[in-house]
Write a protein that holds these residues in place. Structure first.
Motif, PDB file in Angstrom:
ATOM      1  N   MET A  55       0.862  -1.183   0.000  1.00  0.00           N
ATOM      2  CA  MET A  55       0.000   0.000   0.000  1.00  0.00           C
ATOM      3  C   MET A  55       0.895   1.228   0.000  1.00  0.00           C
ATOM      4  O   MET A  55       1.120   1.875   1.020  1.00  0.00           O
ATOM      5  N   SER A  56       1.442   1.520  -1.173  1.00  0.00           N
ATOM      6  CA  SER A  56       2.316   2.683  -1.305  1.00  0.00           C
ATOM      7  C   SER A  56       2.097   3.288  -2.680  1.00  0.00           C
ATOM      8  O   SER A  56       1.523   2.658  -3.569  1.00  0.00           O
ATOM      9  N   TYR A  57       2.557   4.518  -2.842  1.00  0.00           N
ATOM     10  CA  TYR A  57       2.382   5.215  -4.108  1.00  0.00           C
ATOM     11  C   TYR A  57       3.498   6.236  -4.275  1.00  0.00           C
ATOM     12  O   TYR A  57       4.162   6.634  -3.305  1.00  0.00           O
ATOM     13  N   LEU A  58       3.722   6.637  -5.512  1.00  0.00           N
ATOM     14  CA  LEU A  58       4.705   7.666  -5.823  1.00  0.00           C
ATOM     15  C   LEU A  58       4.008   9.021  -5.832  1.00  0.00           C
ATOM     16  O   LEU A  58       2.977   9.197  -6.480  1.00  0.00           O
TER      17      LEU A  58
ATOM     18  N   LEU B  98      11.276  15.191  -5.016  1.00  0.00           N
ATOM     19  CA  LEU B  98      12.493  15.453  -4.260  1.00  0.00           C
ATOM     20  C   LEU B  98      13.384  16.428  -5.032  1.00  0.00           C
ATOM     21  O   LEU B  98      13.173  16.669  -6.227  1.00  0.00           O
ATOM     22  N   PRO B  99      14.381  17.027  -4.367  1.00  0.00           N
ATOM     23  CA  PRO B  99      15.249  18.007  -5.055  1.00  0.00           C
ATOM     24  C   PRO B  99      15.895  17.481  -6.331  1.00  0.00           C
ATOM     25  O   PRO B  99      16.154  18.252  -7.259  1.00  0.00           O
ATOM     26  N   ASP B 100      16.142  16.155  -6.388  1.00  0.00           N
ATOM     27  CA  ASP B 100      16.752  15.607  -7.594  1.00  0.00           C
ATOM     28  C   ASP B 100      15.734  15.254  -8.674  1.00  0.00           C
ATOM     29  O   ASP B 100      16.088  14.719  -9.731  1.00  0.00           O
ATOM     30  N   GLY B 101      14.447  15.565  -8.419  1.00  0.00           N
ATOM     31  CA  GLY B 101      13.405  15.309  -9.391  1.00  0.00           C
ATOM     32  C   GLY B 101      12.739  13.959  -9.272  1.00  0.00           C
ATOM     33  O   GLY B 101      11.716  13.705  -9.922  1.00  0.00           O
ATOM     34  N   SER B 102      13.301  13.068  -8.463  1.00  0.00           N
ATOM     35  CA  SER B 102      12.678  11.758  -8.276  1.00  0.00           C
ATOM     36  C   SER B 102      11.427  11.896  -7.409  1.00  0.00           C
ATOM     37  O   SER B 102      11.239  12.902  -6.702  1.00  0.00           O
ATOM     38  N   LEU B 103      10.581  10.878  -7.451  1.00  0.00           N
ATOM     39  CA  LEU B 103       9.318  10.923  -6.721  1.00  0.00           C
ATOM     40  C   LEU B 103       9.424  10.119  -5.436  1.00  0.00           C
ATOM     41  O   LEU B 103       9.809   8.949  -5.456  1.00  0.00           O
ATOM     42  N   PRO B 104       9.090  10.725  -4.295  1.00  0.00           N
ATOM     43  CA  PRO B 104       9.132   9.980  -3.039  1.00  0.00           C
ATOM     44  C   PRO B 104       8.004   8.957  -2.976  1.00  0.00           C
ATOM     45  O   PRO B 104       6.944   9.137  -3.560  1.00  0.00           O
ATOM     46  N   GLN B 105       8.276   7.882  -2.267  1.00  0.00           N
ATOM     47  CA  GLN B 105       7.258   6.858  -2.053  1.00  0.00           C
ATOM     48  C   GLN B 105       6.580   7.091  -0.716  1.00  0.00           C
ATOM     49  O   GLN B 105       7.245   7.281   0.299  1.00  0.00           O
ATOM     50  N   ARG B 106       5.248   7.093  -0.716  1.00  0.00           N
ATOM     51  CA  ARG B 106       4.462   7.322   0.501  1.00  0.00           C
ATOM     52  C   ARG B 106       3.652   6.089   0.840  1.00  0.00           C
ATOM     53  O   ARG B 106       3.317   5.288  -0.028  1.00  0.00           O
ATOM     54  N   ARG B 107       3.303   6.001   2.113  1.00  0.00           N
ATOM     55  CA  ARG B 107       2.358   4.955   2.529  1.00  0.00           C
ATOM     56  C   ARG B 107       0.947   5.340   2.119  1.00  0.00           C
ATOM     57  O   ARG B 107       0.511   6.477   2.321  1.00  0.00           O
TER      58      ARG B 107
ATOM     59  N   TYR C  66       0.395   6.018  -8.459  1.00  0.00           N
ATOM     60  CA  TYR C  66       0.660   7.418  -8.132  1.00  0.00           C
ATOM     61  C   TYR C  66      -0.386   7.993  -7.182  1.00  0.00           C
ATOM     62  O   TYR C  66      -1.453   7.410  -6.962  1.00  0.00           O
ATOM     63  N   ASN C  67      -0.068   9.166  -6.655  1.00  0.00           N
ATOM     64  CA  ASN C  67      -1.010   9.857  -5.779  1.00  0.00           C
ATOM     65  C   ASN C  67      -2.292  10.181  -6.549  1.00  0.00           C
ATOM     66  O   ASN C  67      -2.286  10.385  -7.761  1.00  0.00           O
TER      67      ASN C  67
END
Length: 355
Positions: free
Chosen positions: A54-57, A63-72, A240-241
């Motif tokens: 149960m996670s999403y980008l 993030l500062p480098d442009g990557s997407l954080p993973q959230r619960r 994704y969100n």
């Protein structure tokens, strides 16, 4: 996936005139045992077919480098009224234990319990927190719920529950830092209040259930319930969100809490992600996911004008009414049963091939 709205059981202790689902009502004796037993029997299979993680980008907070954080992601456990004793003990608490165990080694999950609030006690709050619930959301703060009419009653009810929650260490979700995304490490647990008011949640009331039967929906053709949270917007983009689906006690899956005329599939048969992916290229459902239900029929011979015409009807009270949900219902009835049957057959073939 960011969010799953799982209706655990049809049983409720109220029969509100504005409810979007006529099956939410009091059940007694054998009828109560039937709905509770069915919910308890289906729950393990439903949980087994939830996403592996149960996670999403999060595309909104790169993030500062442009990557997407993973959230619960979160699972909202709702009714009906999940705190009715037979539902609480035989369905809700076992579901919380099973869901928590499923994701304990897979990144975790945010657990939210939705309730009308009037059955909450010190003991129940303690039990919910012990089972890992991160938010208790009270949903009955509006003039439609019996006993809640008027600001004075609503304020007194909120104040009483606020004292109860804060005595157990819960914080108001309204005072949480808004810049902190859901699923990050926040200082919960939380409580929240909402209701069927014009400016929040279902607003003008969905053309569903007893709200429809009683002629209470004041929505117009301009009120696109699809193009918002708890509508179908982004439901197919489960990585994704913004993605949420609704699950009924019988395992049926819908792209929105309002519920399409036909379910996408059943978690008693298939995994949730398999159901969504089997429809990811289907034009009717991509239109829902884009928040444009009026375009559902373009690939099937229905123009937008035809869809809008099908979105007009007469209410059970005899008044003229227009809303895109009505057009969605009629399009499902006319066109989508064979589409869904074909997707189900493809999933069955895939299951057979994997044996």
């Amino acid at each position: 996936m960011e969010s799953i709205y799982y209706v655990l059981c049809w049983a409720c202790h109220r029969k509100c005139r504005h409810c979007y689902e006529a099956r939410f009502r009091p059940y007694v004796r054998g009828a109560l045992e039937t709905v509770v037993s069915e919910a308890a029997a289906h729950m393990p299979r439903i949980v087994e077919h939830l996403p592996q993680r149960m996670s999403y980008l999060d595309r909104q907070h790169p993030l500062p480098d442009g990557s997407l954080p993973q959230r619960r992601g979160r699972i909202i456990l709702a009714g009906g009224e999940v705190l009715l004793e037979p539902v609480r003990l035989r369905v809700l608490y076992p579901a919380l234990r099973r869901i928590r165990a499923r994701y304990a080694e897979r990144g975790g999950v945010e657990l939210l319990v939705q309730t009308t609030g009037d059955l909450l006690t010190d003991q129940i709050v303690d039990e919910l927190l012990a089972l890992g619930v991160g938010t208790i959301s009270v949903s009955g703060i509006d003039d439609y719920h019996s006993g809640m009419q008027g600001e004075a009653r609503q304020s007194a009810f909120r104040e009483r529950l606020t004292r109860l929650f804060e005595a157990h260490g819960l914080r108001s979700a309204e005072t949480a830092v808004p810049a902190v995304p859901a699923g990050s490490d926040t200082a919960g647990p939380y409580y929240s209040f909402f209701g069927a008011t014009p400016e929040t949640w279902i607003g003008r009331l969905w053309p569903r259930g007893r709200a429809w039967e009683n002629g209470l929906s004041s929505a117009t053709i301009a009120d696109n319930f699809c193009n918002r949270w708890s509508g179908g917007l982004n439901f197919l983009q489960h990585r994704y969100n913004g993605s949420e689906v609704s699950i009924d006690p019988d395992g049926n899956v819908y792209p929105c809490c309002i519920k399409t005329r036909l379910p996408l599939g059943s978690l008693l048969e298939d995994e949730l992600i398999c159901i969504l992916d089997s429809l990811a290229q289907e034009p009717a459902y991509t239109a829902i996911a884009q928040g444009h239900p009026e375009r559902m029929g373009l690939a099937y011979g229905w123009s937008e004008e035809q869809f809008i015409a099908a979105s007009h009807t007469v209410t059970p009270k005899g008044t003229s009414y227009g809303n895109l949900c009505i057009g969605c219902d009629r399009f499902h009835e006319a066109m989508l049963a064979p589409v869904l049957a074909a997707a189900r057959a493809r999933r069955a073939a895939q299951r057979a091939a994997s044996l």
